[in-house]
Design a protein around this motif. Structure first.
Motif, PDB file in Angstrom:
ATOM      1  N   ALA A 224       0.818  -1.202   0.138  1.00  0.00           N
ATOM      2  CA  ALA A 224      -0.130   0.049   0.100  1.00  0.00           C
ATOM      3  C   ALA A 224       0.966   1.474   0.073  1.00  0.00           C
ATOM      4  N   ALA A 225       2.035   1.176   0.812  1.00  0.00           N
ATOM      5  CA  ALA A 225       2.777   2.417   0.860  1.00  0.00           C
ATOM      6  C   ALA A 225       3.663   2.482  -0.443  1.00  0.00           C
ATOM      7  N   GLY A 226       4.278   1.490  -1.113  1.00  0.00           N
ATOM      8  CA  GLY A 226       5.169   1.421  -2.331  1.00  0.00           C
ATOM      9  C   GLY A 226       4.381   1.724  -3.513  1.00  0.00           C
ATOM     10  N   ALA A 227       3.362   0.823  -3.559  1.00  0.00           N
ATOM     11  CA  ALA A 227       2.439   0.932  -4.882  1.00  0.00           C
ATOM     12  C   ALA A 227       1.168   1.305  -4.708  1.00  0.00           C
ATOM     13  N   PRO A 228       0.643   2.387  -4.290  1.00  0.00           N
ATOM     14  CA  PRO A 228      -0.707   2.536  -4.103  1.00  0.00           C
ATOM     15  C   PRO A 228      -1.579   2.621  -5.255  1.00  0.00           C
ATOM     16  N   GLN A 229      -1.119   2.696  -6.243  1.00  0.00           N
ATOM     17  CA  GLN A 229      -1.800   2.495  -7.627  1.00  0.00           C
ATOM     18  C   GLN A 229      -2.082   1.081  -7.849  1.00  0.00           C
ATOM     19  N   ALA A 230      -1.468   0.082  -7.380  1.00  0.00           N
ATOM     20  CA  ALA A 230      -1.541  -1.359  -7.725  1.00  0.00           C
ATOM     21  C   ALA A 230      -2.937  -2.013  -6.725  1.00  0.00           C
ATOM     22  N   VAL A 231      -3.233  -3.050  -7.532  1.00  0.00           N
ATOM     23  CA  VAL A 231      -4.258  -3.767  -6.942  1.00  0.00           C
ATOM     24  C   VAL A 231      -3.615  -4.924  -6.039  1.00  0.00           C
ATOM     25  N   GLN A 232      -4.152  -5.211  -4.872  1.00  0.00           N
ATOM     26  CA  GLN A 232      -3.586  -6.250  -4.315  1.00  0.00           C
ATOM     27  C   GLN A 232      -4.685  -7.457  -4.067  1.00  0.00           C
ATOM     28  N   VAL A 233      -3.978  -8.661  -4.526  1.00  0.00           N
ATOM     29  CA  VAL A 233      -4.725  -9.641  -4.768  1.00  0.00           C
ATOM     30  C   VAL A 233      -4.166 -10.824  -4.021  1.00  0.00           C
ATOM     31  N   ALA A 234      -4.840 -12.045  -3.774  1.00  0.00           N
ATOM     32  CA  ALA A 234      -4.214 -13.145  -3.156  1.00  0.00           C
ATOM     33  C   ALA A 234      -3.875 -14.284  -4.575  1.00  0.00           C
ATOM     34  N   ASP A 235      -2.849 -14.968  -4.185  1.00  0.00           N
ATOM     35  CA  ASP A 235      -2.464 -15.961  -5.074  1.00  0.00           C
ATOM     36  C   ASP A 235      -3.228 -17.368  -4.968  1.00  0.00           C
ATOM     37  N   ARG A 236      -3.105 -18.044  -5.907  1.00  0.00           N
ATOM     38  CA  ARG A 236      -3.934 -19.293  -6.013  1.00  0.00           C
ATOM     39  C   ARG A 236      -3.698 -20.379  -4.790  1.00  0.00           C
ATOM     40  N   TRP A 237      -2.442 -20.631  -4.357  1.00  0.00           N
ATOM     41  CA  TRP A 237      -2.130 -21.275  -3.226  1.00  0.00           C
ATOM     42  C   TRP A 237      -2.835 -20.677  -2.015  1.00  0.00           C
ATOM     43  N   HIS A 238      -2.826 -19.284  -1.733  1.00  0.00           N
ATOM     44  CA  HIS A 238      -3.520 -18.718  -0.626  1.00  0.00           C
ATOM     45  C   HIS A 238      -5.088 -18.930  -0.684  1.00  0.00           C
ATOM     46  N   LEU A 239      -5.495 -18.693  -1.896  1.00  0.00           N
ATOM     47  CA  LEU A 239      -6.838 -18.940  -1.863  1.00  0.00           C
ATOM     48  C   LEU A 239      -7.314 -20.172  -1.707  1.00  0.00           C
ATOM     49  N   TRP A 240      -6.491 -21.567  -2.009  1.00  0.00           N
ATOM     50  CA  TRP A 240      -7.019 -22.825  -1.777  1.00  0.00           C
ATOM     51  C   TRP A 240      -6.754 -22.775  -0.048  1.00  0.00           C
ATOM     52  N   ASN A 241      -5.506 -22.383   0.538  1.00  0.00           N
ATOM     53  CA  ASN A 241      -5.326 -22.635   1.772  1.00  0.00           C
ATOM     54  C   ASN A 241      -6.385 -21.967   2.651  1.00  0.00           C
ATOM     55  N   ASN A 242      -6.913 -20.875   2.221  1.00  0.00           N
ATOM     56  CA  ASN A 242      -7.888 -19.958   2.826  1.00  0.00           C
ATOM     57  C   ASN A 242      -8.960 -20.739   3.050  1.00  0.00           C
TER      58      ASN A 242
END
Length: 353
Positions: A224-242
């Motif tokens: 959020a501090a270094g790339a405020p213009q970027a969209v933050q998403v979760a990768d595939r592994w973390h989605l399955w883990n969640n």
């Protein structure tokens, strides 16, 4: 002879125009090529002044890649020019042949590129062994030096960056790995996993549009501090883990619903099974680990009953002293069936019937 020289030049040096082949000697094992540089002038590498004054000439013998299973011995005569600029610190210089030689080089560019490619694929020792099979004599240290001399690859500015942690010592020292999601290649390694370090790295790359990160809060703060213009998403592994963790928590919260679906008779039958029943043994008869343990137990006790010492049993069966002592102290093989499979229970064992 001139036609043969032209054909050999086209075969061995197809893209080099600054040399002429003088003679060729071919036998069963070696191809000897005598050539000379045809440059009549060159620019001084020190000041850039053009010079046509020839100071002297000398022979170079750069190693080349084999051709048709024969070793190539190249005898190349090059010219040394005198610099016309009196203010230049270089009095004389040699014009290198583009695509063939370099300053202080003992191998042709073709051979250097081939050995560097082998080194990139197999590293030093294995690369040297493969090079010997291909007819290229080189040491493992030379292969590593050639790889180390390669220029750093130009990495395009990433658009989608994957951020996660790596451990140099698990539980103690962690860092941050950044991966180009589109190219599936590592981009950089950060020495820690602080939000400020990640923010500084992202701030230098304004073209980042998507940050695919783990769930750590410092990654979220740094992105959020270094790339405020970027969209933050979760990768595939973390989605399955969640998803798996959420499903596990949901089942744990509604475990009382399983009691309604389980017949009372099956539950009673499961409770009446005696613990000593061999059918529920963690290592029943026919299990390869159980059979091996029983065989070793019988062998150790047979030798001990025959009067052999512990050292003799250890030597005959190829076991360590600790293992022989463990088998000797066990009265029956079932006493050795301990470990991760012994008395292992789960929260759903009562409902398995």
């Amino acid at each position: 002879m001139e036609d043969v020289a032209l054909r050999l030049k086209a075969l061995l040096f197809p893209s080099i125009t600054d040399i002429s082949v003088l003679s060729v000697d071919v036998n069963i094992e070696i191809v000897r090529v005598e050539a000379q540089c045809t440059k009549i002038g060159a620019a001084c590498p020190g000041c850039g002044a053009w010079s046509t004054r020839v100071h002297s000439s000398y022979l170079r013998f750069p190693a080349d890649a084999p051709s048709a299973g024969r070793s190539v011995v190249l005898q190349l005569r090059v010219r040394r020019f005198r610099c016309r600029n009196t203010l230049c610190h270089r009095r004389t210089f040699v014009k290198q042949i583009s695509g063939l030689t370099r300053r202080y080089g003992q191998r042709t560019e073709r051979l250097r590129s081939a050995l560097a490619a082998v080194g990139l694929a197999l590293a030093g020792r294995a690369g040297a062994r493969l090079a010997a099979v291909l007819g290229l004599s080189v040491s493992r240290c030379a292969v590593l030096r050639l790889v180390d001399a390669l220029p750093e690859p130009v990495v395009p500015e990433p658009r989608v960056v994957g951020v996660d942690e790596y451990a140099t010592r698990k539980g103690r020292h962690y860092g941050t790995v950044l991966v180009g999601v589109e190219t599936r290649r590592p981009i950089d390694l950060l020495p820690d996993r602080e939000a400020s370090t990640l923010a500084a790295w992202l701030a230098q790359r304004p073209g980042v549009e998507v940050v695919c990160r783990g769930r750590a809060p410092f990654f979220a703060e740094g992105a959020a501090a270094g790339a405020p213009q970027a969209v933050q998403v979760a990768d595939r592994w973390h989605l399955w883990n969640n998803l798996s963790e959420a499903a596990e928590q949901s089942v744990a919260q509604h475990r009382r619903c399983l009691r309604v679906l389980t017949p009372a008779a099956s539950h009673a039958e499961a409770e009446n099974v005696p613990p000593s029943d061999p059918s529920v043994s963690p290592w029943p008869t026919g299990h390869r680990f159980a059979d091996r343990t029983r065989a070793r137990h019988a062998a150790v006790h047979a030798l001990l009953e025959a009067g052999h010492s512990m050292r003799s049993v250890q030597r005959q069966l190829g076991m360590s002293r600790h293992t022989v002592r463990k088998f000797a102290d066990a009265a029956k093989p079932e006493d050795l069936f301990t470990g991760q499979w012994q008395n292992r229970s789960s929260g759903v064992d009562d409902y398995k019937p």
